[in-house]
Motif scaffolding. Structure first.
Motif, PDB file in Angstrom:
ATOM      1  N   ARG A 245       1.009  -1.377   0.089  1.00 31.09           N
ATOM      2  CA  ARG A 245       0.065   0.028   0.008  1.00 31.09           C
ATOM      3  C   ARG A 245       0.767   1.264   0.135  1.00 31.09           C
ATOM      4  N   ILE A 254       7.538  -0.761  11.807  1.00 29.94           N
ATOM      5  CA  ILE A 254       6.888  -1.619  11.142  1.00 29.94           C
ATOM      6  C   ILE A 254       5.268  -1.593  11.240  1.00 29.94           C
ATOM      7  N   PHE A 255       4.649  -0.706  11.922  1.00 36.97           N
ATOM      8  CA  PHE A 255       3.060  -0.584  12.285  1.00 36.97           C
ATOM      9  C   PHE A 255       2.603  -0.362  10.892  1.00 36.97           C
ATOM     10  N   PHE A 260       4.234  -5.010   3.467  1.00 37.30           N
ATOM     11  CA  PHE A 260       4.019  -5.705   4.564  1.00 37.30           C
ATOM     12  C   PHE A 260       3.488  -7.125   4.187  1.00 37.30           C
ATOM     13  N   GLN A 262       0.381 -10.117   5.196  1.00 37.71           N
ATOM     14  CA  GLN A 262      -1.037 -10.383   5.784  1.00 37.71           C
ATOM     15  C   GLN A 262      -1.084 -11.787   5.875  1.00 37.71           C
ATOM     16  N   GLU A 331      -5.286  -0.591  16.000  1.00 43.56           N
ATOM     17  CA  GLU A 331      -5.639  -1.876  15.121  1.00 43.56           C
ATOM     18  C   GLU A 331      -4.556  -2.839  15.084  1.00 43.56           C
ATOM     19  N   SER A 373      -8.719 -10.834   9.196  1.00 36.58           N
ATOM     20  CA  SER A 373      -7.104 -10.196   8.658  1.00 36.58           C
ATOM     21  C   SER A 373      -6.306  -9.639   9.585  1.00 36.58           C
ATOM     22  N   ARG A 378       2.673  -5.990  12.179  1.00 37.62           N
ATOM     23  CA  ARG A 378       2.063  -5.438  13.384  1.00 37.62           C
ATOM     24  C   ARG A 378       2.015  -6.584  14.427  1.00 37.62           C
TER      25      ARG A 378
HETATM   26  P1  ATP Z   1      -5.475   1.057   8.981  1.00 34.97           P
HETATM   27  O1  ATP Z   1      -6.768   1.612   9.278  1.00 34.97           O
HETATM   28  O2  ATP Z   1      -4.388   0.927  10.070  1.00 34.97           O
HETATM   29  O3  ATP Z   1      -4.946   1.621   7.749  1.00 34.97           O
HETATM   30  P2  ATP Z   1      -6.916  -0.927   7.659  1.00 34.97           P
HETATM   31  O4  ATP Z   1      -8.058  -0.772   8.585  1.00 34.97           O
HETATM   32  O5  ATP Z   1      -6.550  -0.446   6.331  1.00 34.97           O
HETATM   33  O6  ATP Z   1      -5.648  -0.637   8.428  1.00 34.97           O
HETATM   34  P3  ATP Z   1      -7.174  -3.745   6.711  1.00 34.97           P
HETATM   35  O7  ATP Z   1      -7.271  -3.099   5.349  1.00 34.97           O
HETATM   36  O8  ATP Z   1      -8.212  -4.024   7.349  1.00 34.97           O
HETATM   37  O9  ATP Z   1      -6.361  -2.442   7.438  1.00 34.97           O
HETATM   38  O10 ATP Z   1      -6.043  -4.566   6.951  1.00 34.97           O
HETATM   39  C1  ATP Z   1      -5.804  -5.705   7.554  1.00 34.97           C
HETATM   40  C2  ATP Z   1      -4.718  -5.758   8.468  1.00 34.97           C
HETATM   41  O11 ATP Z   1      -3.532  -5.646   7.752  1.00 34.97           O
HETATM   42  C3  ATP Z   1      -4.698  -4.720   9.589  1.00 34.97           C
HETATM   43  O12 ATP Z   1      -5.208  -4.947  10.721  1.00 34.97           O
HETATM   44  C4  ATP Z   1      -3.047  -4.661   9.931  1.00 34.97           C
HETATM   45  O13 ATP Z   1      -2.782  -5.533  10.764  1.00 34.97           O
HETATM   46  C5  ATP Z   1      -2.455  -4.937   8.548  1.00 34.97           C
HETATM   47  N1  ATP Z   1      -1.923  -3.713   7.897  1.00 34.97           N
HETATM   48  C6  ATP Z   1      -2.779  -3.008   7.082  1.00 34.97           C
HETATM   49  N2  ATP Z   1      -2.104  -1.852   6.452  1.00 34.97           N
HETATM   50  C7  ATP Z   1      -0.875  -1.894   6.971  1.00 34.97           C
HETATM   51  C8  ATP Z   1       0.602  -1.335   6.929  1.00 34.97           C
HETATM   52  N3  ATP Z   1       0.270  -0.185   5.980  1.00 34.97           N
HETATM   53  N4  ATP Z   1       1.327  -1.669   7.385  1.00 34.97           N
HETATM   54  C9  ATP Z   1       1.420  -2.888   8.064  1.00 34.97           C
HETATM   55  N5  ATP Z   1       0.275  -3.559   8.388  1.00 34.97           N
HETATM   56  C10 ATP Z   1      -0.858  -3.130   7.776  1.00 34.97           C
END
Ligand code: ATP
Length: 511
Positions: A245, A254-255, A260, A262, A331, A373, A378
């Protein structure tokens, strides 16, 4: 972080980043070229930690579940998939630019408030989202009042995010980078998908995307799995892998990064109205239980239930499992009831039926889906945060000394055990220790260390989270054929016969 006896105190993010770099867990990508924002590499220890987390997830979600099967789909897929899923149209974050500093913000992470003194607005303050943003904003407001030499009482600040700003406010809100108003643009939508080109043609026909989630790889293979996997509703398809993304503001280590991993399950269920609430709750509990299984304490996990007005039109419910990261509660794991949306969309766009024939009910339907997911990175950060601990133990001379340790659950620890000969220049000790090392290596990743005083070697292992250290000494070879095993957390030592070491460790590591 917990110290041995006291209440939990969180490590700072800086302490974690420094430890990760110093001990080879995580490095900034492309560091010799000055780094590359939003990209990180896992070093020798980090890659072990990450692999152990992924293995634990796969074991719990696929191997231990009769009704869940695995999948490994490609990162680049037919671009039509992202039209069907809604990502081309709607996978956007609101972006705002500071024209002066050229800094870019995510509008929903940029907070502002009018500063009012006795009912009169004297200006605006802005801050970037953080656990301490309210205090930060109050400080800025007090400063503004001081600078303008305004008398009176400051009213409480009510922070709103920039997407909620009225157009006439844009000019008045200062940029956090410069502190001056007038340089922030209006928010505009920015698509987070990385575009690439497939094939030799340079025109638009070759435009494709790096997947922003692994889930669509599962949906586009739904028919394949149903036709070949002998699956019955309810069943799940699990997949782990890279996602990309183009985050506007990658941050917090790395948050939030741009590349990344999944770990996702799409769990297909009966579309009736009674099934999903039960399965939804079951998944929330399953996910929480798995987190504790890899050593994340239950009191660091929370549930954030999305209010109905924040749900997408097709969603029946979403709950985020949150974790108390050093920078606030955020999250970690999203559990979403996505209804029939994804399969219906693919049926519409591909022209292929996504219906499932239910033998028991002699009926065809498009199943509903519940999707847990989770981000691997994270989870790594959560595991590190929960494991980081500082305490004091006596050094070789009996003096109390500060120690940093990672209290990893043995299931995820990069090394399960370390083996030391007491002295490196005594061949009989080295030989005996080496034999044990090689025996244990067949089962686990084992560390070997011959240099320095034993206390120093213990400390090195504590800092990388090795749960047990085994020392071969003179008594081992001359007297009792036994070794000393030292526990990382309690520092207690026990004497165990050499031939029982593997079984003793096995009981504790694999428990
Ligand atoms: P956020 O609101 O934090 O951007 P999101 O709601 O878009 O996250 P999801 O699309 O639900 O996230 O993605 C599912 C999981 O993937 C998240 O709970 C997180 O653990 C992980 N994730 C999402 N985006 C990232 C990122 N840019 N870097 C690391 N982990 C990510």
């Amino acid at each position: 972080m917990s110290d041995s006896n006291g209440p939990r105190t969180l490590p700072t993010l800086e302490a974690l980043v420094t430890l990760c770099k110093r001990r080879g867990f995580i490095f900034q990508s492309s560091e010799i070229y000055g780094g590359y924002a939003g990209f990180f590499d896992y070093g020798p220890l980090g890659s072990e930690l990450k692999r152990n987390i992924k293995d634990a997830w796969w074991k719990a979600m696929v191997h231990e579940r009769e009704e869940i099967v695995g999948l490994d789909s490609t990162i680049i897929m037919h671009p039509e998939i992202w039209k069907a899923s809604g990502h081309v149209e709607g996978f956007n974050d609101p972006m705002v630019d500071c024209r002066e500093s050229k800094k870019r913000y995510r509008a929903d992470q940029l907070f502002f408030a009018p500063v009012r003194v006795d009912g009169e607005t004297i200006g605006y303050v802005s801050v970037e989202e953080s656990g301490t943003m309210q205090a930060e904003a109050e400080e800025k407001a007090a400063e503004l009042k001081r600078k303008q030499a305004v008398q009176g009482t400051l009213e409480p600040l009510e922070l709103r995010d920039y997407t909620e700003a009225e157009p006439e406010e844009y000019e008045r809100i200062p940029s956090p980078a410069t502190g001056k108003p007038g340089s922030l643009t209006a928010p505009r939508q920015f698509n987070l998908m990385f575009e690439t080109r497939v094939g030799p043609l340079a025109d638009a026909s070759g435009v494709s995307y790096l997947r922003p989630e692994t889930a669509q790889g599962i949906f586009q293979n739904f028919k394949n799995v149903v036709d070949t996997g002998r699956v019955k509703i309810p069943f799940g398809i699990a997949q782990m892998g890279k996602a990309f993304r183009n985050e506007i503001t990658p941050r917090n280590f790395i948050f939030r990064s741009r590349e990344f991993e999944q770990m996702e399950v799409e769990y297909f269920i009966d579309p009736d109205d009674e099934t999903w609430p039960r399965v939804y709750r079951e998944w929330i509990d399953t996910c929480k239980a798995w987190l504790t299984r890899i050593g994340i304490p239950a009191d660091m996990i929370g549930e954030d239930v999305h209010p109905p007005e924040k749900l997408s039109h097709y969603s029946k419910g979403t709950t985020d499992l949150t974790f108390t990261f050093p920078f606030g509660t955020q999250e970690l794991w999203g559990i979403a009831c996505r209804g029939q949306f994804d399969l219906s969309q693919h049926q519409k766009h591909s022209g292929k039926s996504m219906e499932f024939f239910d033998e028991a009910r002699k009926e065809k339907y498009i199943p509903h889906v519940v999707e847990p997911s989770l981000g691997v990175d994270r989870t790594v950060l959560a595991v590190l945060t929960a494991a980081y601990c500082e305490d004091e133990i006596p050094n070789d001379k009996g003096k109390p000394e500060k120690r940093v340790l990672l209290k990893f659950h043995p299931r995820v620890a990069p090394f399960k055990v370390a083996v030391f000969p007491l002295l490196k220049n005594k061949p009989e000790l080295v030989e005996s220790a080496r034999t044990l090392y090689q025996e244990l290596q067949r089962k686990w990743n084992v560390a070997w260390d011959v240099s320095g005083a034993i206390g120093r070697r213990y400390r090195r292992q504590d800092e990388i989270g090795t749960p047990y250290c085994v020392t071969v000494d003179f008594d081992t070879v001359e007297k009792d054929q036994a070794v000393t095993i030292r526990d990382r957390d309690t520092t207690e030592q026990v004497r165990i016969p050499l031939k029982e070491v593997a079984a003793w460790l096995s009981e504790r590591i694999e428990a």
